[in-house]
Design a protein around this motif. Sequence first.
Motif, PDB file in Angstrom:
ATOM      1  N   ASP A  90     146.312 -40.383  39.337  1.00  0.00           N
ATOM      2  CA  ASP A  90     147.558 -40.712  40.028  1.00  0.00           C
ATOM      3  C   ASP A  90     148.705 -40.274  39.139  1.00  0.00           C
ATOM      4  OD1 ASP A  90     146.665 -42.127  42.423  1.00  0.00           O
ATOM      5  OD2 ASP A  90     145.764 -43.512  40.998  1.00  0.00           O
ATOM      6  N   ALA A  91     149.383 -39.214  39.557  1.00  0.00           N
ATOM      7  CA  ALA A  91     150.365 -38.549  38.710  1.00  0.00           C
ATOM      8  C   ALA A  91     151.413 -39.486  38.097  1.00  0.00           C
ATOM      9  CB  ALA A  91     151.066 -37.453  39.517  1.00  0.00           C
ATOM     10  N   PHE A  92     151.866 -40.488  38.855  1.00  0.00           N
ATOM     11  CA  PHE A  92     153.011 -41.276  38.395  1.00  0.00           C
ATOM     12  C   PHE A  92     152.628 -42.610  37.761  1.00  0.00           C
ATOM     13  CE2 PHE A  92     154.599 -38.404  41.634  1.00  0.00           C
ATOM     14  CZ  PHE A  92     155.598 -37.782  40.915  1.00  0.00           C
ATOM     15  N   GLU A  93     151.331 -42.868  37.665  1.00  0.00           N
ATOM     16  CA  GLU A  93     150.900 -44.142  37.088  1.00  0.00           C
ATOM     17  C   GLU A  93     150.828 -44.031  35.566  1.00  0.00           C
ATOM     18  OE1 GLU A  93     149.813 -47.256  38.569  1.00  0.00           O
ATOM     19  OE2 GLU A  93     151.097 -46.341  40.081  1.00  0.00           O
ATOM     20  N   PRO A  94     151.366 -45.038  34.857  1.00  0.00           N
ATOM     21  CA  PRO A  94     151.195 -45.049  33.401  1.00  0.00           C
ATOM     22  C   PRO A  94     149.737 -45.363  33.055  1.00  0.00           C
ATOM     23  CG  PRO A  94     152.936 -46.579  34.105  1.00  0.00           C
ATOM     24  CD  PRO A  94     152.211 -46.139  35.327  1.00  0.00           C
ATOM     25  N   VAL A  95     149.309 -44.914  31.881  1.00  0.00           N
ATOM     26  CA  VAL A  95     147.920 -45.077  31.457  1.00  0.00           C
ATOM     27  C   VAL A  95     147.478 -46.540  31.560  1.00  0.00           C
ATOM     28  CG1 VAL A  95     146.368 -44.900  29.472  1.00  0.00           C
ATOM     29  CG2 VAL A  95     147.971 -43.048  29.985  1.00  0.00           C
ATOM     30  N   TRP A  96     148.303 -47.425  31.014  1.00  0.00           N
ATOM     31  CA  TRP A  96     147.893 -48.837  30.996  1.00  0.00           C
ATOM     32  C   TRP A  96     147.634 -49.360  32.411  1.00  0.00           C
ATOM     33  CZ3 TRP A  96     146.664 -52.522  27.334  1.00  0.00           C
ATOM     34  CH2 TRP A  96     146.522 -53.825  27.826  1.00  0.00           C
ATOM     35  N   SER A  97     148.554 -49.088  33.338  1.00  0.00           N
ATOM     36  CA  SER A  97     148.350 -49.684  34.664  1.00  0.00           C
ATOM     37  C   SER A  97     147.191 -49.044  35.404  1.00  0.00           C
ATOM     38  CB  SER A  97     149.621 -49.695  35.512  1.00  0.00           C
ATOM     39  OG  SER A  97     150.397 -48.597  35.277  1.00  0.00           O
ATOM     40  N   THR A  98     146.964 -47.758  35.195  1.00  0.00           N
ATOM     41  CA  THR A  98     145.858 -47.147  35.937  1.00  0.00           C
ATOM     42  C   THR A  98     144.513 -47.686  35.428  1.00  0.00           C
ATOM     43  OG1 THR A  98     145.111 -45.103  36.942  1.00  0.00           O
ATOM     44  CG2 THR A  98     145.508 -44.992  34.608  1.00  0.00           C
ATOM     45  N   ASP A 112     143.589 -58.199  28.670  1.00  0.00           N
ATOM     46  CA  ASP A 112     144.394 -57.218  27.945  1.00  0.00           C
ATOM     47  C   ASP A 112     143.750 -56.785  26.643  1.00  0.00           C
ATOM     48  OD1 ASP A 112     146.088 -57.464  30.008  1.00  0.00           O
ATOM     49  OD2 ASP A 112     147.735 -58.402  28.896  1.00  0.00           O
ATOM     50  N   ALA A 113     143.080 -57.734  25.971  1.00  0.00           N
ATOM     51  CA  ALA A 113     142.479 -57.407  24.674  1.00  0.00           C
ATOM     52  C   ALA A 113     141.386 -56.353  24.862  1.00  0.00           C
ATOM     53  CB  ALA A 113     141.895 -58.658  24.030  1.00  0.00           C
ATOM     54  N   TYR A 114     140.620 -56.502  25.923  1.00  0.00           N
ATOM     55  CA  TYR A 114     139.537 -55.537  26.155  1.00  0.00           C
ATOM     56  C   TYR A 114     140.110 -54.158  26.489  1.00  0.00           C
ATOM     57  CZ  TYR A 114     135.646 -53.053  28.177  1.00  0.00           C
ATOM     58  OH  TYR A 114     134.713 -52.086  28.443  1.00  0.00           O
ATOM     59  N   ILE A 115     141.121 -54.152  27.368  1.00  0.00           N
ATOM     60  CA  ILE A 115     141.719 -52.856  27.739  1.00  0.00           C
ATOM     61  C   ILE A 115     142.322 -52.192  26.511  1.00  0.00           C
ATOM     62  CG2 ILE A 115     143.461 -51.745  29.196  1.00  0.00           C
ATOM     63  CD1 ILE A 115     142.320 -53.173  31.368  1.00  0.00           C
ATOM     64  N   GLU A 116     142.950 -53.003  25.672  1.00  0.00           N
ATOM     65  CA  GLU A 116     143.527 -52.436  24.446  1.00  0.00           C
ATOM     66  C   GLU A 116     142.423 -51.788  23.616  1.00  0.00           C
ATOM     67  OE1 GLU A 116     146.090 -54.960  22.155  1.00  0.00           O
ATOM     68  OE2 GLU A 116     145.817 -53.742  20.348  1.00  0.00           O
ATOM     69  N   SER A 123     141.527 -43.237  21.576  1.00  0.00           N
ATOM     70  CA  SER A 123     142.775 -42.707  21.015  1.00  0.00           C
ATOM     71  C   SER A 123     143.852 -42.547  22.084  1.00  0.00           C
ATOM     72  CB  SER A 123     142.553 -41.353  20.340  1.00  0.00           C
ATOM     73  OG  SER A 123     141.390 -41.353  19.591  1.00  0.00           O
ATOM     74  N   LEU A 124     143.966 -43.540  22.953  1.00  0.00           N
ATOM     75  CA  LEU A 124     144.969 -43.483  24.019  1.00  0.00           C
ATOM     76  C   LEU A 124     146.052 -44.538  23.838  1.00  0.00           C
ATOM     77  CD1 LEU A 124     142.694 -43.070  27.156  1.00  0.00           C
ATOM     78  CD2 LEU A 124     144.395 -41.435  26.381  1.00  0.00           C
ATOM     79  N   TRP A 125     145.909 -45.349  22.804  1.00  0.00           N
ATOM     80  CA  TRP A 125     146.812 -46.495  22.673  1.00  0.00           C
ATOM     81  C   TRP A 125     148.271 -46.063  22.613  1.00  0.00           C
ATOM     82  CZ3 TRP A 125     147.005 -51.182  23.989  1.00  0.00           C
ATOM     83  CH2 TRP A 125     147.913 -52.075  23.414  1.00  0.00           C
ATOM     84  N   ASP A 126     148.545 -44.987  21.864  1.00  0.00           N
ATOM     85  CA  ASP A 126     149.938 -44.525  21.745  1.00  0.00           C
ATOM     86  C   ASP A 126     150.477 -43.995  23.071  1.00  0.00           C
ATOM     87  OD1 ASP A 126     149.726 -45.115  19.107  1.00  0.00           O
ATOM     88  OD2 ASP A 126     149.268 -43.044  18.497  1.00  0.00           O
ATOM     89  N   LYS A 127     149.576 -43.665  23.959  1.00  0.00           N
ATOM     90  CA  LYS A 127     149.998 -43.060  25.233  1.00  0.00           C
ATOM     91  C   LYS A 127     150.020 -44.075  26.361  1.00  0.00           C
ATOM     92  CE  LYS A 127     149.836 -38.745  23.740  1.00  0.00           C
ATOM     93  NZ  LYS A 127     151.013 -37.921  23.643  1.00  0.00           N
ATOM     94  N   ARG A 128     149.850 -45.349  26.047  1.00  0.00           N
ATOM     95  CA  ARG A 128     149.630 -46.314  27.126  1.00  0.00           C
ATOM     96  C   ARG A 128     150.771 -46.387  28.138  1.00  0.00           C
ATOM     97  NH1 ARG A 128     150.843 -48.714  22.494  1.00  0.00           N
ATOM     98  NH2 ARG A 128     152.369 -50.408  22.384  1.00  0.00           N
ATOM     99  N   ARG A 129     151.982 -46.033  27.730  1.00  0.00           N
ATOM    100  CA  ARG A 129     153.100 -46.104  28.674  1.00  0.00           C
ATOM    101  C   ARG A 129     153.417 -44.756  29.308  1.00  0.00           C
ATOM    102  NH1 ARG A 129     155.241 -49.170  24.483  1.00  0.00           N
ATOM    103  NH2 ARG A 129     154.822 -51.386  24.801  1.00  0.00           N
ATOM    104  N   THR A 130     152.692 -43.737  28.894  1.00  0.00           N
ATOM    105  CA  THR A 130     152.962 -42.397  29.437  1.00  0.00           C
ATOM    106  C   THR A 130     152.352 -42.275  30.834  1.00  0.00           C
ATOM    107  OG1 THR A 130     152.723 -41.615  27.181  1.00  0.00           O
ATOM    108  CG2 THR A 130     152.701 -39.938  28.900  1.00  0.00           C
ATOM    109  N   ILE A 131     153.072 -41.595  31.726  1.00  0.00           N
ATOM    110  CA  ILE A 131     152.493 -41.420  33.067  1.00  0.00           C
ATOM    111  C   ILE A 131     151.522 -40.238  33.055  1.00  0.00           C
ATOM    112  CG2 ILE A 131     154.402 -42.525  34.279  1.00  0.00           C
ATOM    113  CD1 ILE A 131     155.335 -39.732  35.113  1.00  0.00           C
ATOM    114  N   MET A 132     150.550 -40.315  33.953  1.00  0.00           N
ATOM    115  CA  MET A 132     149.426 -39.390  33.923  1.00  0.00           C
ATOM    116  C   MET A 132     149.835 -37.924  33.925  1.00  0.00           C
ATOM    117  SD  MET A 132     146.793 -41.225  33.614  1.00  0.00           S
ATOM    118  CE  MET A 132     145.536 -40.001  33.884  1.00  0.00           C
ATOM    119  N   LYS A 133     150.853 -37.572  34.711  1.00  0.00           N
ATOM    120  CA  LYS A 133     151.138 -36.145  34.829  1.00  0.00           C
ATOM    121  C   LYS A 133     151.726 -35.564  33.540  1.00  0.00           C
ATOM    122  CE  LYS A 133     155.747 -35.920  36.726  1.00  0.00           C
ATOM    123  NZ  LYS A 133     156.596 -35.095  37.560  1.00  0.00           N
TER     124      LYS A 133
END
Lengths: 314, 258
Positions: A90-98, A112-116, A123-133
């Motif tokens: 989903d192009a507009f979804e941030p990593v964390w929410s998807t 949240d602890a498990y998802i973290e 190695s996606l933690w730094d990108k958690r707020r970035t949107i997929m696209k």
Amino acid sequence: MDSVLSIRGLSKTYKSGTVALKPVDLEIRRGEIFALLGPNGAGKTTLISIVCGLVNPSGGTVTIDGHDIVRDYRAARTKIGLVPQELHTDAFEPVWSTVSFSRGLFGRPGDDAYIEKVLRDLSLWDKRRTIMKELSGGMKRRVMIAKALAHEPEILFLDEPTAGVDVELRRDMWNLVRQLRERGVTIILTTHYIEEAEEMADRVGVINKGELILVEEKDALMRKLGKKELTLQLAEPLAAVPPELADWNLTLNGDGTELHYVFDPKGERTGIPSLLTAMRDSGIQFKDLNTHQSSLEEIFVSLVSDRRLGEARS
Amino acid sequence: MSVGAFNHRGVLAVYRFEMHRFRRTLWTGLAVPVITTSLYFVVFGAAIGSRMTEIDGIAYGSFIVPGLMMLSLFTESIFNASFGIHMPRFTGTIYELLSAPMSAFETVLGYVGAAATKATIVALVILATANLFVDVQIAHPFLMLAYLLLVAATFCLFGFIIGIWAKGFEQLQVIPLLVVTPLTFLGGAFYSIDMLAEPWRTITLFNPVVYLINGFRWTFFGTADVPVGYALAATFAFFLLCLAVIAWIFRTGYRLKA
Ligand SMILES: Nc1ncnc2c1ncn2[C@@H]1O[C@H](COP(=O)(O)OP(=O)(O)OP(=O)(O)O)[C@@H](O)[C@H]1O
Ligand SMILES: [Mg+2]
């Protein structure tokens, strides 16, 4: 055998008329890494798609931990995670929410602890707020793995996880798969690369044209498939393999101009130096030599023809 | 470990995902109905309304409010619901939904629930906007709200079917543009069908939208061109028909599974 996934007589003919799976039987053991190997169009994705509920089977049954995938789909699907071959995001979804979305979709309460942890492992933690696209292809693939792991599945399907992936991500992926196996997750992956199966799998299944040609322990298979062949072009044709060279199990070609020696390149001793010494001592000279390892394609062909022979004999 | 008899977390995940999608376009999503409603009042209210002061004893400006709300409710419902399910089919992300422990009912509840929520909000925004131009009295406010929700749910189900049937984004537009909008304009959204001469009046009675609009108008003014019972029955029948089609879609995997 403690079977976690049991496939019986599974077949698929697409509406176009393509027969993608001839009736296939397969048992996957709990906690193993199983590699499904096969050329393009063999039916690997079709097999996985039926098990995961994306494609309707034409015949046969699948049970996951005793739960039928049709009648008891809820219990069956809760246990599986799928990373498809293609990147779908989903192009507009941030990593964390998807990733959280996936967990909810599978009926798990938020954690949240498990998802973290999953995001950090990939190695996606730094990108958690970035949107997929805005992510690179490799990053997207990591997110797809995170989504598949979000609900803590017991069985993970990875459909060509390393296609178009750089060396680093491939290594990360292999490490992750091993970690998951240690936690008791059963992993089924498809690949074109025999080395990948070799590196990761406990057992290997080879599928070709919708037929499961063989299922075997990896070690046994590699012993068979890992062979190399040395060809020596002789200066003078021979009538027969000389008795001095009997130890090497050589074969001579039709007109006596080539000697073939099959050896295990990973063995302690390949036997090549001693063979060459013995030949010199016997005065047999050669013009040229080359070694050759069967490609996956050739292995498939030989497997299929072996099977046909076996069927014809019985 | 097990999912109970009802995967409420899955439904919520889909609902929130869809509502989040609407929130991304919140301002355009709300500005459009406000501006169009205002335009209708400027055009119909001022230009036509000055000549056509009353229908059935109701000021013309007030008379068109239920019709305006219905028109938006139809298009919003169909658009949101069809887009909501068409998008994952188009991008391929539907693989996840198909592999999840979600029943057909739960899937529809998530998508249709969210689409109906948004469509209802838009209809209420139109009501609020209209209230700035004319005085709107609502005879049966609770029935009005219930009716709004029923129609929203029905057209969202219809939209969901279109979203699954459509092979591309153009096809998403075909039914709303070619069928629903004309039927609405001809269905007495802006006039009373009693104003039509025969045979047009009788022909109009075959337009299902007439019943929807009249049923809704009744909740405002307590009067309608057709009996309210018919209107409710027609809406409910359409609702059930859509449910049956959706049940068939999920049973066969039509356009969802190869
Ligand atoms: N949706 C579909 N409709 C019709 N035919 C299909 C469909 N999906 C796959 N096929 C056909 O079924 C056969 C098996 O395809 P499948 O995708 O399972 O192969 P695969 O082993 O995954 O190949 P690859 O290594 O290329 O991913 C192919 O001949 C393919 O063309
Ligand atoms: Mg494939």
